[in-house]
Write a protein that holds these residues in place. Sequence first.
Motif, short mmCIF file in Angstrom:
data_model
loop_
_atom_site.label_atom_id
_atom_site.label_comp_id
_atom_site.label_asym_id
_atom_site.label_seq_id
_atom_site.Cartn_x
_atom_site.Cartn_y
_atom_site.Cartn_z
N SER A 149 0.46 -0.92 -0.03
CA SER A 149 -0.20 -0.03 0.00
C SER A 149 1.14 0.96 -0.09
O SER A 149 -0.29 2.38 -0.40
CB SER A 149 -1.15 0.02 1.40
N SER A 150 2.16 0.83 0.24
CA SER A 150 3.33 2.16 0.11
C SER A 150 3.30 2.64 -1.23
O SER A 150 3.49 4.19 -1.13
CB SER A 150 3.95 1.80 1.34
N SER A 151 3.21 2.09 -1.65
CA SER A 151 3.29 2.17 -3.55
C SER A 151 1.85 3.60 -4.11
O SER A 151 1.87 3.75 -5.60
CB SER A 151 3.26 1.32 -4.36
N LYS A 152 1.00 3.22 -2.92
CA LYS A 152 -0.23 4.16 -3.61
C LYS A 152 0.72 5.43 -3.92
O LYS A 152 0.01 5.83 -4.81
CB LYS A 152 -0.84 4.36 -2.39
N ASN A 153 0.91 6.06 -3.37
CA ASN A 153 1.73 8.13 -3.20
C ASN A 153 2.62 7.81 -5.14
O ASN A 153 2.49 8.43 -5.34
CB ASN A 153 2.94 7.79 -2.46
N ALA A 154 2.70 6.44 -5.28
CA ALA A 154 2.94 6.78 -7.02
C ALA A 154 2.19 6.91 -7.82
O ALA A 154 0.95 6.94 -7.76
CB ALA A 154 3.08 5.18 -7.79
N ASN A 155 2.83 8.13 -9.00
CA ASN A 155 1.74 8.71 -9.47
C ASN A 155 0.79 7.41 -11.11
O ASN A 155 1.38 6.38 -11.59
CB ASN A 155 1.99 9.20 -10.77
N SER A 156 -0.01 6.78 -10.51
CA SER A 156 -1.24 6.01 -11.36
C SER A 156 -1.29 6.11 -12.02
O SER A 156 -1.64 7.62 -12.46
CB SER A 156 -2.17 4.76 -10.33
N LEU A 157 -1.76 5.21 -13.55
CA LEU A 157 -2.16 5.82 -15.02
C LEU A 157 -3.81 6.04 -14.30
O LEU A 157 -4.67 5.01 -14.70
CB LEU A 157 -1.46 4.60 -15.83
N ASP A 158 -3.71 7.53 -15.45
CA ASP A 158 -5.36 7.31 -15.62
C ASP A 158 -5.67 7.65 -16.13
O ASP A 158 -4.83 8.05 -17.70
CB ASP A 158 -5.79 8.16 -13.90
N ALA A 159 -7.28 8.19 -17.04
CA ALA A 159 -7.76 9.04 -18.17
C ALA A 159 -6.26 9.98 -18.21
O ALA A 159 -5.87 9.91 -20.25
CB ALA A 159 -9.02 9.14 -18.34
N ARG A 160 -5.83 10.93 -17.52
CA ARG A 160 -6.06 12.06 -17.89
C ARG A 160 -4.10 11.27 -18.17
O ARG A 160 -3.89 12.66 -19.35
CB ARG A 160 -5.00 12.78 -16.58
N ASN A 161 -3.60 10.38 -17.56
CA ASN A 161 -2.54 10.48 -18.23
C ASN A 161 -2.03 10.16 -20.06
O ASN A 161 -1.13 10.15 -20.89
CB ASN A 161 -1.96 9.45 -17.31
N VAL A 162 -2.69 8.63 -19.46
CA VAL A 162 -3.65 8.34 -21.74
C VAL A 162 -3.67 9.57 -22.51
O VAL A 162 -4.55 8.25 -23.57
CB VAL A 162 -2.81 7.05 -21.45
N GLY A 163 -4.90 10.29 -21.59
CA GLY A 163 -5.84 10.84 -22.91
C GLY A 163 -4.99 10.90 -23.81
O GLY A 163 -5.72 10.66 -25.43
N GLY A 164 -4.00 11.84 -23.97
CA GLY A 164 -3.46 12.07 -24.99
C GLY A 164 -2.67 10.89 -26.44
O GLY A 164 -3.35 11.12 -27.46
N VAL A 165 -2.65 9.89 -25.92
CA VAL A 165 -2.78 8.47 -27.09
C VAL A 165 -3.69 8.48 -27.75
O VAL A 165 -3.51 7.89 -28.85
CB VAL A 165 -2.21 7.04 -26.40
N PHE A 166 -5.32 8.30 -26.93
CA PHE A 166 -6.53 8.08 -27.91
C PHE A 166 -6.96 9.18 -28.79
O PHE A 166 -7.42 9.21 -29.34
CB PHE A 166 -7.51 8.15 -27.13
N VAL A 173 -7.19 8.03 -37.49
CA VAL A 173 -9.08 7.86 -37.99
C VAL A 173 -8.79 8.56 -38.85
O VAL A 173 -9.76 7.86 -39.78
CB VAL A 173 -9.04 7.07 -36.97
N VAL A 174 -9.08 9.66 -38.49
CA VAL A 174 -10.12 10.60 -39.22
C VAL A 174 -9.43 10.90 -40.60
O VAL A 174 -10.10 11.25 -41.93
CB VAL A 174 -10.28 11.70 -38.12
N LEU A 175 -8.31 11.17 -39.76
CA LEU A 175 -6.93 11.59 -40.89
C LEU A 175 -7.37 10.79 -42.41
O LEU A 175 -6.96 10.92 -43.74
CB LEU A 175 -5.73 11.55 -40.87
N ALA A 176 -7.00 8.91 -41.68
CA ALA A 176 -7.38 7.82 -42.44
C ALA A 176 -7.87 7.82 -43.87
O ALA A 176 -8.02 8.14 -44.96
CB ALA A 176 -7.36 6.24 -42.21
N ILE A 177 -9.74 8.30 -42.43
CA ILE A 177 -10.81 8.52 -43.51
C ILE A 177 -10.54 9.78 -44.60
O ILE A 177 -11.57 8.71 -45.85
CB ILE A 177 -12.02 8.58 -42.90
N ILE A 178 -10.19 10.81 -44.27
CA ILE A 178 -10.44 11.53 -44.89
C ILE A 178 -9.76 11.49 -46.32
O ILE A 178 -10.65 11.34 -48.06
CB ILE A 178 -10.19 13.08 -44.61
N VAL A 179 -8.27 10.79 -46.16
CA VAL A 179 -7.63 10.44 -47.47
C VAL A 179 -8.07 8.93 -48.13
O VAL A 179 -8.13 9.23 -49.30
CB VAL A 179 -6.41 10.01 -47.08
#
Length: 254
Positions: A149-166, A173-179
């Motif tokens: 439980s001491s590792s709970k202070n570590a920054n966990s990955l959530d939607a805000r961390n990986v949102g840029g990937v999506f 995908v949108v660019l591929a459809i347009i092309v």
Amino acid sequence: MPVENADDLVSQTKIKYGTRLSGSTNTFFKTSKIPTYERMWNFMEANQADNVFVNSSEDGIKRVKKGDYAYLMESTMLEYAVERDCSLMQIGGLLDSKGYGIGSPRGSYLRDILSDAILKLQEEQKLQIMYNKWWKEKDGGGQCLKDDSSSKNANSLDARNVGGVFVVLAGGVVLAIIVAMLEFIWKARKNASEDKESLCTEMLEELRFAISCQSSSNKPAIKKRKLVSNLDKDSNVKLYPPINGLRGSKESYA
């Protein structure tokens, strides 16, 4: 704000910190040219009235337990202390790394003997075994087992961390459809110009052909059948079947 390293410690003033009044840690901060450590030393000197410097490590640990104080000490002594007192914890990593050595007179025959013995102990992992025995097992060591439980202070990955990937994925995908649409329209327009047909008609035929999931070799056959059908409707053109392996000829009537 939680303190997790030296930068966090120097960026606040609520928690005082200090070292042993005389020792290697005190000398390290006093002579350091690293900006963070220089600021820490200036802070300690400015707060000497609050007794940030202590006479011994025992006094420093007692001061820590009273609260709002961080004691800077050698990692070897710190690890020994936190293994036996669960109210203490180490913050951040090492500020500096130095090793211990065994001194001998210049030119002494003992130098090579001691060096070889230390290397042998390291290779056989006996030094690590002795460290675990005397730091983590003997004299109350190992009482404060690290909980997951001491590792709970570590920054966990959530939607805000990986949102840029999506976002990048969706943009791709949108660019591929347009092309793909532009390529489809360009090809349909080219074929329409060659077949003397409207763009909409050619696009519908291309789309119908794509939906039918036929192989590309079937498409020329479709156009060929269409050409033959148009020729049959022309009263001035007559088609003959192939003779002796030769292609059929055509004859025009006036």
